[in-house]
Scaffold this motif. Structure first.
Motif, PDB file in Angstrom:
ATOM      1  N   LEU A 115       0.826  -1.203   0.000  1.00 43.26           N
ATOM      2  CA  LEU A 115       0.000   0.000   0.000  1.00 43.26           C
ATOM      3  C   LEU A 115       0.867   1.262   0.000  1.00 43.26           C
ATOM      4  O   LEU A 115       0.566   2.230  -0.706  1.00 43.26           O
ATOM      5  N   ALA A 116       1.934   1.238   0.784  1.00 42.18           N
ATOM      6  CA  ALA A 116       2.842   2.381   0.818  1.00 42.18           C
ATOM      7  C   ALA A 116       3.505   2.585  -0.545  1.00 42.18           C
ATOM      8  O   ALA A 116       3.674   3.718  -1.007  1.00 42.18           O
ATOM      9  N   LEU A 117       3.871   1.488  -1.204  1.00 43.86           N
ATOM     10  CA  LEU A 117       4.437   1.580  -2.547  1.00 43.86           C
ATOM     11  C   LEU A 117       3.415   2.128  -3.539  1.00 43.86           C
ATOM     12  O   LEU A 117       3.727   3.003  -4.359  1.00 43.86           O
ATOM     13  N   ASP A 118       2.187   1.627  -3.473  1.00 43.75           N
ATOM     14  CA  ASP A 118       1.145   2.031  -4.409  1.00 43.75           C
ATOM     15  C   ASP A 118       0.840   3.522  -4.320  1.00 43.75           C
ATOM     16  O   ASP A 118       0.418   4.132  -5.310  1.00 43.75           O
ATOM     17  N   HIS A 119       1.043   4.111  -3.120  1.00 48.37           N
ATOM     18  CA  HIS A 119       0.735   5.531  -2.920  1.00 48.37           C
ATOM     19  C   HIS A 119       1.997   6.399  -2.885  1.00 48.37           C
ATOM     20  O   HIS A 119       1.968   7.532  -2.410  1.00 48.37           O
ATOM     21  N   ASP A 120       3.109   5.840  -3.393  1.00 50.09           N
ATOM     22  CA  ASP A 120       4.379   6.576  -3.506  1.00 50.09           C
ATOM     23  C   ASP A 120       4.935   7.049  -2.166  1.00 50.09           C
ATOM     24  O   ASP A 120       5.690   8.018  -2.103  1.00 50.09           O
ATOM     25  N   LEU A 121       4.564   6.370  -1.091  1.00 53.16           N
ATOM     26  CA  LEU A 121       5.157   6.684   0.209  1.00 53.16           C
ATOM     27  C   LEU A 121       6.509   6.009   0.359  1.00 53.16           C
ATOM     28  O   LEU A 121       7.310   6.384   1.213  1.00 53.16           O
ATOM     29  N   LEU A 259      -0.751   7.411   5.728  1.00 49.40           N
ATOM     30  CA  LEU A 259      -1.851   7.042   4.850  1.00 49.40           C
ATOM     31  C   LEU A 259      -2.970   6.425   5.687  1.00 49.40           C
ATOM     32  O   LEU A 259      -2.744   5.470   6.425  1.00 49.40           O
ATOM     33  N   PHE A 260      -4.167   6.999   5.579  1.00 53.86           N
ATOM     34  CA  PHE A 260      -5.360   6.427   6.183  1.00 53.86           C
ATOM     35  C   PHE A 260      -6.078   5.646   5.093  1.00 53.86           C
ATOM     36  O   PHE A 260      -6.568   6.227   4.112  1.00 53.86           O
ATOM     37  N   HIS A 261      -6.157   4.335   5.225  1.00 51.06           N
ATOM     38  CA  HIS A 261      -6.698   3.504   4.143  1.00 51.06           C
ATOM     39  C   HIS A 261      -7.422   2.316   4.738  1.00 51.06           C
ATOM     40  O   HIS A 261      -6.838   1.530   5.506  1.00 51.06           O
ATOM     41  N   GLY A 262      -8.693   2.147   4.371  1.00 53.41           N
ATOM     42  CA  GLY A 262      -9.456   1.040   4.927  1.00 53.41           C
ATOM     43  C   GLY A 262      -9.552   1.178   6.437  1.00 53.41           C
ATOM     44  O   GLY A 262     -10.047   2.164   6.958  1.00 53.41           O
ATOM     45  N   GLY A 263      -9.046   0.206   7.138  1.00 47.92           N
ATOM     46  CA  GLY A 263      -9.031   0.286   8.591  1.00 47.92           C
ATOM     47  C   GLY A 263      -7.633   0.481   9.147  1.00 47.92           C
ATOM     48  O   GLY A 263      -7.394   0.250  10.334  1.00 47.92           O
TER      49      GLY A 263
END
Length: 313
Positions: A115-121, A259-263
Motif C-alpha cells: 500500500l505504501a508503494l502504491d501511494h508513492d510513500l 496514509l489512512f486507508h481502509g481500517g
C-alpha cells in the motif's frame, strides 16, 4: 495506551547482570575493531604512497587507498556486528515483554508495504532488506513496526552500484472502524512539479484531491490529499499533526508521511541510520538507548490512542 516501563524495572530480573557479564566481550571486540581500523588505514596510506612512487599516478593511488580503507571499515564492522546484535536482541526482547509485544531481528512485510508503494510513500527499488520487527497491540489495536532498507541499481557496466533510496521505519496500526475514504498526508513539496503542487493524484483507481486546510500551520509544512475532503479535514487536525511531528522527532527521523486507508493507518519515517539499535559496545549507553526506545513506543501509542478515541462522524 502503553504504560511506560521504567529502565530500572527492565534492568532488573537478570538483564543488568547479563549485560555486566558481556563487558569483557565488549571491550575485547572494541579493541579488535580499533586495531583493524587503524591497521587498514595505515595500510591504505602505505599502499597509496608505494603506488604513487612506482607509477607517478596519484589518482590511482588515492583510489587504492580508499578501497583498502573501505574494506577495513567493513571488516571492523563485521567484527562488531555479532556482539552488538546479541546485546540488542536481549535488550529489545526485554523491552518488548514489558510493552506486551514481540520483537524479532528478522522482519516480514505485510500488506502495508505494498500500500505504501502504491501511494508513492516508498520509492521504487531493486533490493529490500527488512529487520527489527515489533508486533503487538496498542489497547485493542494491532500494530506492526519494522525497519526497511531499500536500494536501487544505478549506472551501468563497471560503474553499476546499489544506492540507498530509503531507510527508515514502516508502521501499521489497525483500527476496528474503517475510514470512509483514503487520506494521505506528507511534507510539503514531496509531489512538487515544475508547475507547483498537483491539484489531484490518482492511486489504485482512486482520485485524491489536494485538500486546502484552514489552519496555516498545516498548509506551510504539510500537504494533504484525500478522496473525502470532510473526513480528511477531520482526521488531519493540528493536534494530530503535532503528534506526528513528535513521533518523527522521537525516531530521530525526517519526511514523515501517513496514509489512512481502509481500517489502517500507515506511517513512514525516514532515518539517516539504523533504528532500534539498543545494543552497542559502550555499556554507558545502555540505559539511554533503552529509554529512547521506550519513548518511541509511548509517542506511537499516544498518537494511535488519540486517533482511536475520536469519533469519526
Amino acid at each position: 495506551m502503553i504504560e511506560r516501563p521504567s529502565v530500572d524495572a527492565l534492568m532488573a530480573g537478570g538483564l543488568a547482570d547479563w549485560l555486566a557479564s558481556q563487558q569483557a566481550v565488549r571491550d575485547a571486540t572494541a579493541a579488535r575493531s580499533r586495531r583493524i581500523s587503524r591497521g587498514t588505514m595505515a595500510g591504505a596510506v602505505v599502499a597509496g604512497l608505494l603506488l604513487t612512487l612506482a607509477t607517478g599516478i596519484g589518482e590511482m593511488a588515492f583510489m587504492l587507498g580508499l578501497l583498502i580503507a573501505g574494506l577495513g571499515q567493513a571488516w571492523a564492522a563485521s567484527v562488531r556486528k555479532p556482539v552488538i546484535e546479541s546485546i540488542k536482541q536481549a535488550m529489545n526482547a526485554r523491552i518488548a515483554a514489558a510493552l506486551d509485544c514481540t520483537f524479532s531481528a528478522q522482519a516480514v512485510a505485510g500488506a502495508e508495504f505494498q500500500l505504501a508503494l502504491d501511494h508513492d510513500l516508498l520509492p521504487a527499488h531493486d533490493k529490500v532488506e527488512l529487520e527489527d520487527d515489533w508486533r503487538g497491540t496498542i489497547g485493542a489495536m494491532p500494530f506492526s513496526l519494522y525497519e526497511a532498507h531499500l536500494q536501487e541499481w544505478r549506472n551501468s557496466g563497471k560503474n553499476r552500484r546499489l544506492v540507498t533510496v530509503f531507510r527508515g521505519a514502516i508502521i501499521a496500526i489497525s483500527f476496528a472502524r474503517r475510514f470512509h475514504g483514503v487520506t494521505l498526508i506528507e511534507r510539503s513539496g514531496a509531489r512538487l512539479t515544475f508547475f507547483g503542487l498537483r491539484d489531484s493524484i490518482e492511486k489504485n483507481g482512486v482520485t485524491l484531491d489536494r485538500i486546502k486546510m484552514v489552519d496555516p500551520r498545516l498548509g506551510d509544512d504539510f500537504a494533504i490529499w484525500g478522496s473525502d475532503p470532510v473526513e480528511a479535514r477531520y482526521l488531519v487536525h493540528p493536534a494530530y499533526v503535532e503528534r506526528l511531528i513528535e513521533l518523527e522527532q522521537r525516531f530521530d527521523g525526517q519526511k514523515i508521511r501517513a496514509l489512512f486507508h481502509g481500517g489502517q493507518l500507515i506511517i513512514i519515517i525516514e532515518a539517516k541510520e539504523n533504528m532500534f539499535e539498543s545494543g552497542s559496545l559502550d555499556a554507558a549507553q545502555d540505559r539511554d538507548r533503552m529509554a529512547a526506545t521506550i519513548a518511541q513506543f509511548v509517542a506511537l501509542a499516544t498518537l494511535a490512542t488519540e486517533m482511536n478515541e475520536r469519533p469519526r462522524g
